[in-house]
Design an enzyme around this catalytic site. Structure first.
Site, short mmCIF file in Angstrom:
data_model
loop_
_atom_site.label_atom_id
_atom_site.label_comp_id
_atom_site.label_asym_id
_atom_site.label_seq_id
_atom_site.Cartn_x
_atom_site.Cartn_y
_atom_site.Cartn_z
N ARG A 90 0.86 -1.19 0.00
CA ARG A 90 0.00 0.00 0.00
C ARG A 90 0.89 1.24 0.00
O ARG A 90 1.32 1.71 1.05
CB ARG A 90 -0.91 -0.02 1.23
CG ARG A 90 -1.78 1.21 1.41
CD ARG A 90 -2.68 1.04 2.62
NE ARG A 90 -3.53 2.17 2.87
CZ ARG A 90 -3.22 3.18 3.70
NH1 ARG A 90 -2.06 3.21 4.33
NH2 ARG A 90 -4.09 4.16 3.88
N LYS A 113 -4.85 6.03 9.37
CA LYS A 113 -5.57 6.61 8.25
C LYS A 113 -6.74 7.43 8.77
O LYS A 113 -7.41 7.00 9.72
CB LYS A 113 -6.08 5.47 7.34
CG LYS A 113 -6.79 5.96 6.14
CD LYS A 113 -7.33 4.86 5.26
CE LYS A 113 -8.19 5.55 4.21
NZ LYS A 113 -8.84 4.64 3.33
N SER A 125 -13.04 -2.70 0.39
CA SER A 125 -13.24 -2.11 1.72
C SER A 125 -14.71 -1.80 1.95
O SER A 125 -15.39 -1.32 1.05
CB SER A 125 -12.53 -0.76 1.83
OG SER A 125 -11.18 -0.86 1.63
C1 LIG Z 1 -7.39 -5.32 3.81
C2 LIG Z 1 -7.64 -3.88 3.60
N1 LIG Z 1 -8.79 -3.36 4.01
C3 LIG Z 1 -9.05 -2.05 3.82
C4 LIG Z 1 -8.14 -1.25 3.20
C5 LIG Z 1 -8.44 0.18 2.92
O1 LIG Z 1 -8.51 0.39 1.52
P1 LIG Z 1 -9.07 1.78 0.96
O2 LIG Z 1 -10.42 1.97 1.53
O3 LIG Z 1 -8.91 1.78 -0.50
O4 LIG Z 1 -8.11 2.83 1.59
P2 LIG Z 1 -6.56 2.98 1.28
O5 LIG Z 1 -5.86 1.80 1.86
O6 LIG Z 1 -6.39 3.05 -0.20
O7 LIG Z 1 -6.19 4.25 1.97
C6 LIG Z 1 -6.94 -1.83 2.79
N2 LIG Z 1 -6.00 -1.11 2.18
N3 LIG Z 1 -6.72 -3.14 2.99
C1 LIG Z 2 -5.83 1.29 5.54
C2 LIG Z 2 -6.93 1.19 6.50
N1 LIG Z 2 -8.19 1.03 6.08
C3 LIG Z 2 -9.07 0.93 7.07
S1 LIG Z 2 -8.34 1.10 8.57
C4 LIG Z 2 -6.80 1.24 7.84
C5 LIG Z 2 -5.57 1.43 8.63
C6 LIG Z 2 -5.26 0.29 9.51
O1 LIG Z 2 -4.08 0.56 10.17
P1 LIG Z 2 -3.84 0.13 11.68
O2 LIG Z 2 -3.78 -1.37 11.69
O3 LIG Z 2 -2.52 0.76 12.02
O4 LIG Z 2 -4.95 0.70 12.49
#
Ligand SMILES: Cc1ncc(COP(=O)(O)OP(=O)(O)O)c(N)n1
Ligand SMILES: Cc1ncsc1CCOP(=O)(O)O
Ligand SMILES: [Mg+2]
Length: 501
Positions: free
Chosen positions: A321, A419, A390
């Site tokens: 990511r 995030k 997501s």
């Molecule tokens: C396994 C997993 N779940 C949720 C996310 C979040 O994806 P997204 O909503 O596209 O947000 P960003 O990661 O692009 O900021 C994820 N990356 N992985």
């Molecule tokens: C990318 C993303 N999408 C939903 S929560 C998240 C961040 C998860 O990070 P953490 O495990 O540090 O809370």
């Protein structure tokens, strides 16, 4: 947690199938505490309504005062208003409340019983226009929508127009229930300030649907009272109805009430959610390539260096990511991460950059709600890549299911620093509900999951756990990864087919 208080302002059905009796059963079934403001006493059974006596305004006011002093509502469901005076009384009271004091108000504009008898006669048309701006949601069925707007409601376009008309008269949101429609798919239409959605569910053949409208509105009120977003509440309430209708056994000689089976479980009850009626009625698209139901520990990391380390430590599901699309090393990191994933026999998902993932043959892609608007899903599917999507609540879950992805991510579960999130944390209770609804469909929990919280997350039945900071910010990332692998596993048991029923 104590039960949120829900007021039902409705008529009494002495037969126990509809009205405030149905409301109380629903509210209790979904975890709320129901209080009643009786608007009318009706004499009815499963076959006919034989008497309706409106309650006086003095008695209505006395009920309201008693409840307001001690049992303030977290949401209000309004059903039968038996006179223009009652409607005006309600509008006046709601208008007096300061915005911060006003709970969500859900109005099921019932005037005619399912047996056909008129129960309330509201004749002053300006009464509606005073009430509509006080409502969070109005839930007409098709005949009620036609009566409220004077517009035809025979086609999806007409339904959308009539709902927009109600919204232009002040209702914050409109849910049009399609139970009176025809065809094998029952379509409900939800119009909010920001969304226009169609909910599709198989039309069940049971004749036992007495009190369905009351139960729907009181289910939505109860779910709003516990803090659900409107779209999530409408979606889960629809699943509650479908579950109750499917198991309804009938009481009496006519149409009986819903079965009361608690928070819905089972994918067959969940409506699928679409942006248009045409999409809802089109044949289902092909599923994406399957992935294991147990993806196990699923770290989400922002560099090739992390991918390499995690593979060496035994991780077998992971995501690259990189949020900066202008990173000059982006494509090179993706190419090398995919090659490493292959070398270790791991499942490597690429976040966001679906074209690069296809070009270089990744195991899969992960896309969020905004990404879905711009990605070409048919191209990803044809290329044979797995797709993870997501979701942030039961509404998006039902929308994601319609795409038939390889897995669905459920989050964020806990507050996260990694995030900025557009919605509130889901918590373990909603995660458990989602897992029950998905019934084995591959699901991934994400958001704020630390090593201390993993056991609680796994106790919901979810078999895949995604996390970022628990590993990347750990003092000893390798030790934490080892401990997490011991608890969650590396995933990878038999692949399951992601068929939506
Ligand atoms: C396994 C997993 N779940 C949720 C996310 C979040 O994806 P997204 O909503 O596209 O947000 P960003 O990661 O692009 O900021 C994820 N990356 N992985
Ligand atoms: C990318 C993303 N999408 C939903 S929560 C998240 C961040 C998860 O990070 P953490 O495990 O540090 O809370
Ligand atoms: Mg994304």
């Amino acid at each position: 947690m104590s039960r949120p208080i829900v007021w039902s302002l409705a008529g009494s059905d002495c037969g126990g199938g509809a009205g405030l009796q149905a409301d109380l059963l629903t509210i209790q079934d979904l975890g709320g505490h129901g209080c009643t403001l009786v608007t009318a006493i009706t004499a009815q059974n499963s076959v006919a309504v034989t008497a309706v006596a409106p309650v006086s305004l003095a008695l209505l006011e006395a009920q309201r005062t008693a409840l307001a002093e001690d049992l303030w509502p977290a949401a209000i469901k309004v059903g039968l208003l038996a006179s223009d005076e009652q409607l005006a009384w309600l509008s006046d009271w709601l208008a007096e409340l300061a915005p911060g004091q006003r709970p969500p108000v859900i109005y099921d504009p019932v005037q005619v019983a399912s047996t056909g008898q008129v129960m309330g006669r509201l004749v002053q048309s300006d009464g509606w226009d005073r009430l509509l701006p006080q409502l969070t949601l109005i839930t007409p069925n098709l005949p009620e929508l036609a009566a409220l707007t004077g517009l035809p409601v025979d086609t999806p376009e007409q339904i959308e127009r009539a709902a927009a008309e109600l919204q232009s008269r002040g209702a914050a949101a409109v849910l049009v229930k399609g139970g009176h429609g025809a065809g094998p798919i029952c379509l409900d239409y939800l119009l909010t300030s920001s969304q226009s959605l169609w909910l599709a569910a198989p039309r069940l053949t049971t004749r036992h649907g007495h009190g369905t409208g009351c139960s729907d509105a009181s289910a939505i009120a109860t779910l709003l009272a516990r803090g659900d977003a409107l779209v999530d509440a409408v979606t889960l309430a629809r699943a509650y109805l479908q579950q109750g209708l499917a198991a309804a056994e009938g009481v009496g000689q006519g149409p009986g009430p819903l079965a009361r089976l608690g928070v819905p479980h089972g994918r067959q009850h969940l409506p699928l959610v679409f942006a248009s009626a045409a999409a809802a009625l089109a044949p289902a698209s092909e599923p994406f390539a399957p992935c294991p139901a147990r993806l196990g520990l699923y770290p989400v990391v922002d560099s090739l260096a992390w991918i390499e380390r995690l593979l060496q430590w035994g991780v077998r599901t992971l995501q690259l990511r990189i949020k900066d699309p202008h990173d000059p090393t982006l494509e090179e990191q993706i190419i090398r991460a995919i090659a490493l994933g292959r070398q270790y026999g791991a499942r490597l998902f690429i976040n966001d950059y679906w074209q690069l993932a296809i070009r270089h043959g990744a195991y899969g892609v992960h896309l969020g709600q905004e990404d879905l608007e711009i990605a070409d899903l048919a191209v990803i599917r044809r290329a044979g890549l797995r797709l993870g999507v997501s979701t942030h609540g039961h509404g998006e879950l039902a929308r994601a299911l319609a795409l038939r992805p390889s897995y669905i991510a459920l989050g964020h579960i806990f507050p996260t620093q990694t995030k900025q999130m557009p919605s509130a944390p889901q918590g373990l209770k909603r995660l458990a509900e989602a897992v029950q609804l998905l019934e084995g469909y591959p699901a991934v929990a994400i958001g704020g999951i630390s090593i201390e919280r993993v056991a609680g997350v796994l106790s919901t039945g979810v078999a895949s756990v995604a996390l970022v900071s628990a590993i990347t910010q750990a003092a000893d990332p390798q030790a934490v990864t080892r401990a997490l692998l011991a608890q969650v596993g590396a995933g990878g048991e038999a692949e399951v087919s992601n068929v939506v029923c």
